[in-house]
Scaffold this motif. Structure first.
Motif, short mmCIF file in Angstrom:
data_model
loop_
_atom_site.label_atom_id
_atom_site.label_comp_id
_atom_site.label_asym_id
_atom_site.label_seq_id
_atom_site.Cartn_x
_atom_site.Cartn_y
_atom_site.Cartn_z
N ARG A 20 0.86 -1.18 0.00
CA ARG A 20 0.00 0.00 0.00
C ARG A 20 0.90 1.24 0.00
NH1 ARG A 20 -5.40 -1.05 1.70
NH2 ARG A 20 -5.58 1.03 2.64
N MET A 21 0.73 2.08 -1.01
CA MET A 21 1.58 3.26 -1.17
C MET A 21 0.70 4.48 -1.37
SD MET A 21 4.58 1.64 -3.61
CE MET A 21 5.80 2.82 -3.04
N ARG A 22 1.33 5.65 -1.23
CA ARG A 22 0.53 6.87 -1.35
C ARG A 22 1.27 7.95 -2.12
NH1 ARG A 22 4.22 10.45 1.39
NH2 ARG A 22 4.45 9.89 3.57
N LEU A 23 0.46 8.69 -2.87
CA LEU A 23 0.90 9.97 -3.40
C LEU A 23 0.47 11.01 -2.37
CD1 LEU A 23 -0.66 9.71 -7.00
CD2 LEU A 23 1.59 8.90 -6.26
N ALA A 24 1.31 12.01 -2.14
CA ALA A 24 0.96 13.02 -1.14
C ALA A 24 1.23 14.42 -1.67
CB ALA A 24 1.73 12.77 0.16
N PRO A 25 0.49 14.83 -2.70
CA PRO A 25 0.75 16.15 -3.29
C PRO A 25 0.24 17.29 -2.42
CG PRO A 25 -1.13 15.13 -4.35
CD PRO A 25 -0.56 14.10 -3.42
N ASN A 26 0.94 18.40 -2.47
CA ASN A 26 0.43 19.64 -1.90
C ASN A 26 -0.27 20.38 -3.04
OD1 ASN A 26 0.26 22.47 -1.17
ND2 ASN A 26 1.62 21.99 0.53
N PRO A 27 -1.58 20.64 -2.91
CA PRO A 27 -2.32 21.22 -4.04
C PRO A 27 -2.18 22.74 -4.13
CG PRO A 27 -3.81 20.81 -2.23
CD PRO A 27 -2.46 20.31 -1.78
N ASN A 28 -0.93 23.22 -4.10
CA ASN A 28 -0.73 24.67 -4.19
C ASN A 28 -0.54 25.13 -5.62
OD1 ASN A 28 1.78 23.37 -4.29
ND2 ASN A 28 2.87 25.16 -3.50
N GLY A 29 -0.80 24.25 -6.57
CA GLY A 29 -0.73 24.61 -7.98
C GLY A 29 -0.65 23.34 -8.82
N ASP A 47 -2.92 19.29 2.53
CA ASP A 47 -3.32 20.69 2.37
C ASP A 47 -3.59 21.37 3.71
OD1 ASP A 47 -5.58 19.25 2.96
OD2 ASP A 47 -6.86 20.23 1.48
N THR A 48 -2.71 21.11 4.69
CA THR A 48 -2.93 21.66 6.02
C THR A 48 -2.08 22.91 6.29
OG1 THR A 48 -1.31 20.09 6.93
CG2 THR A 48 -3.64 19.45 7.00
N ASP A 49 -1.63 23.56 5.23
CA ASP A 49 -0.91 24.83 5.38
C ASP A 49 -1.61 25.88 4.53
OD1 ASP A 49 0.76 26.98 5.53
OD2 ASP A 49 2.59 25.90 5.02
N PRO A 50 -2.60 26.56 5.09
CA PRO A 50 -3.36 27.53 4.29
C PRO A 50 -2.65 28.87 4.11
CG PRO A 50 -4.24 27.42 6.50
CD PRO A 50 -3.16 26.38 6.44
N GLU A 51 -1.39 28.96 4.55
CA GLU A 51 -0.72 30.25 4.49
C GLU A 51 0.51 30.21 3.57
OE1 GLU A 51 -0.31 33.59 7.78
OE2 GLU A 51 1.00 31.86 8.20
N THR A 52 1.56 29.50 3.97
CA THR A 52 2.81 29.54 3.19
C THR A 52 2.73 28.68 1.93
OG1 THR A 52 3.75 27.78 4.57
CG2 THR A 52 4.23 30.04 5.20
N LYS A 53 1.97 27.57 1.99
CA LYS A 53 1.74 26.76 0.79
C LYS A 53 0.23 26.68 0.56
CE LYS A 53 5.94 24.06 0.47
NZ LYS A 53 6.54 22.74 0.22
N ARG A 54 -0.32 27.82 0.34
CA ARG A 54 -1.78 27.95 0.27
C ARG A 54 -2.36 27.13 -0.88
NH1 ARG A 54 -5.63 30.81 2.48
NH2 ARG A 54 -7.44 31.55 1.32
N PRO A 55 -3.33 26.27 -0.58
CA PRO A 55 -3.92 25.46 -1.64
C PRO A 55 -4.60 26.29 -2.71
CG PRO A 55 -4.44 24.55 0.52
CD PRO A 55 -3.84 25.91 0.76
#
Length: 594
Positions: free
Chosen positions: A109-118, A148-156
């Motif tokens: 079981r593997m995961r992709l973990a993208p930050n949706p900031n763009g 997506d738990t950083d709504p400030e520096t890596k804002r989604p």
């Protein structure tokens, strides 16, 4: 250099040029030919100053052949080199290394973990390419978790969620489950409270600077020994939004004297005043740090193997402290180096690309100059070609270089046989010397090149000549010399016009005449968008019979995806109306690769 040596050099150069062109499925280059040629034939070295002049016209002649002609010619000259090519083609592709201890798990079981900031840049494709391939290798399971738990520096970016999933699909994979971390904040709160009960966390109101001094000197924070009831009360106040940003954090107790200061009592939760852009998460002000959130989610979703960058080694060590408190077993981890690509002037950075889009330096994320998945997709490059190139990089912990030529070669192998050919005469753009318009006399009314050189059954294209044709300036022969207009025939350049000579194809086979592409002077205008800037030119009329998204190979130019083909009711050729009207509505194509 006497005639015998020149003849030997020309034949050796032709063999090397044919082999080079067929191996790389692209035009041969003089520089790439010279080294092997001189190394294999020491007798040529005394003529080093003259060799480039001998090799260059041979290479030009070879590049004028299609793939079938090159292969047939190489079989005549050096059949053993054809066998060498075939042997290389039969070699197995490099497989990914086995995952560590995969046999110990009922399911990988593997995961992709993208930050949706763009949207994704090209380097982002490596994760789904490799994890998706591992999923197929092990018949495993794949999660896409949006961190997506950083709504400030890596804002989604609200559009990025769907854009990223679309990119995963374009690469040929589909996650078994998709979750958003911002939907799971209460889960993280629950585990934080449990961690407090286990004596593994405390609230801290030290300034960042003050705690850093304590941490670096190996001294405990004065808040470290608070009782659990006090910590619970202050954490609940954090959850209720009673503190401002920077006023209070929740720290994980580790080893305050750990040899690595980065692992000493790290932050698990912090206050952020900026609301999350998702309406469902906009009311939260107490947010988990990525190491806490990701560590909790990896366990709860049953992840067995994690692939992450070598720069995130400390993340695994931080999360190991959390796992130890809860009595969990940490997943297997593979650390890999970064992917480096030097083919672009724009860095592979989401924030940099976004800035250039916003200030107009790029027309969008799919601008051909942008190192993005959207850009390659719009250029007509298949996701499979990107995946194969990424998988070939393996999972080395060293930084690796991705050659765009490997993506181009993969894509060429995928599309070449099914892609029709066409002519485009370039007249303006970066590196273009312009075109020349000339009348043609004494020849047929039209040229009839094959739709595809390897498939005669697909028929021929009919390209009318009418009054005159255009050729690229670099293809114009000297006065009195001949040139072969591909699919039309041999012409001589004299008195500012082309005059058909009636010569047969033997003049090309014998190396006396170069083969060039051409177009009728009143052919449709086309704008070709490339990594170096826009190129304009004149295409053969049949291009207008294709649809948007069709792929063509413009012979001697490269593969391109048609992006916008004018309808037949619009002014589409120089003969239909004023030039200004035509240029307002040209066909548009995106250059894929040679």
């Amino acid at each position: 250099m006497d005639d015998d040596v020149r003849e030997q050099a020309e034949e050796a150069a032709e063999v090397n040029a044919l082999f080079n062109a067929l191996k790389h499925d692209s035009d041969a280059q003089v520089g790439a030919i010279m080294g092997p040629l001189m190394g294999q034939n020491p007798e040529f070295r005394e003529h080093g100053d003259e060799m480039a002049g001998v090799v260059a016209p041979v290479v030009q002649r070879v590049n004028g052949m299609d793939a079938a002609e090159k292969r047939a010619r190489l079989e005549d000259l050096a059949p053993e080199r054809v066998e060498e090519l075939d042997a290389e083609d039969e070699e197995d592709d490099q497989a990914l290394p086995d995952l560590p201890n995969a046999e110990e798990y009922d399911e990988v079981r593997m995961r992709l973990a993208p930050n949706p900031n763009g949207p994704w840049h090209l380097g982002s494709a490596r994760m789904p390419a490799v994890i998706g391939t591992y999923k197929e290798m092990y018949d495993g399971w794949m999660l896409c978790r949006f961190d997506d738990t950083d709504p400030e520096t890596k804002r989604p970016d609200l559009d990025a969620y769907d854009e990223i999933l679309d990119a995963v699909g374009y690469l040929g994979f589909e996650p078994d489950e998709v979750i958003k971390a911002s939907d799971r904040v209460e889960v993280y709160y629950d585990h934080a409270r449990e961690l407090i009960d286990l004596g593994g966390a405390y609230t801290c109101s030290c300034s960042g600077e003050a705690f850093s001094e304590l941490k670096n000197s190996g001294e405990a924070c004065p808040h470290r020994e608070k009782d659990a009831e006090t910590v619970h009360g202050e954490f609940d106040a954090m959850v209720d939004g009673e503190y401002d940003s920077g006023e209070m954090v929740l720290r994980v107790k580790t080893d305050i004297e750990h040899k690595n200061p980065a692992l000493r009592d790290f932050v698990a939760f912090r206050m952020i005043d900026t609301p999350h852009p998702r309406e469902e998460a906009a009311d939260y002000r107490c947010w988990p740090m990525l190491d806490f959130q990701s560590g909790i989610d990896d366990h709860l979703t049953g992840i067995t193997h994690i692939i992450r960058g070598i720069d995130l080694q400390d993340s695994a060590k931080r999360q190991a402290f959390i796992y130890d408190y809860f009595g969990w077993e940490y997943p297997e981890v593979v650390h890999w180096g970064h992917v480096q690509i030097d083919a672009y002037d724009v860095p592979m950075s989401t924030s940099t690309i976004l800035e250039k889009v916003e200030n107009g330096e790029l027309t969008g994320w799919d601008d051909p100059r942008a190192p993005t998945i959207a850009s390659l997709r719009r250029r007509g490059i298949r996701g499979e070609a990107i995946v194969d190139a990424m998988v070939e990089l393996g999972t080395s912990s060293s930084n690796v270089d991705l050659a765009m030529s490997s993506i181009y070669s993969n894509n060429r192998n995928l599309v070449d046989e099914e892609t029709d050919r066409a002519f485009l005469v370039r007249d303006d753009g970066p590196g273009i010397d312009g075109s020349v318009e000339l009348p043609v006399s004494d020849g047929p009314d039209a040229g009839e090149p094959l739709v595809h050189p390897n498939h005669e059954g697909r028929g021929r294209r009919s390209i009318p000549v009418e009054d005159s044709v255009v050729v690229e300036a670099g293809d114009l022969p000297a006065a009195g010399e001949r040139v072969w207009l591909k699919g039309y025939g041999c012409v001589r350049y004299e008195d500012e016009q082309f005059v058909a000579t009636g010569d047969d194809l033997d003049v090309v086979r014998e190396g006396d005449v170069d083969v060039v592409h051409w177009a009728p002077a009143d052919g449709p205008r086309l704008r070709l968008r490339t990594m170096d800037g826009d190129v304009t030119g004149v295409a053969e009329p049949g291009v207008l019979d294709y649809e948007d998204d069709d792929l063509l190979q413009f012979e001697r130019v490269g593969f391109a995806r048609l992006d916008s083909v004018p309808s037949h009711g619009t002014a589409k050729s120089r003969g239909d109306g004023p030039r200004d009207d035509l240029d307002s509505d040209p066909a548009v194509a995106y250059y894929a690769h040679p």
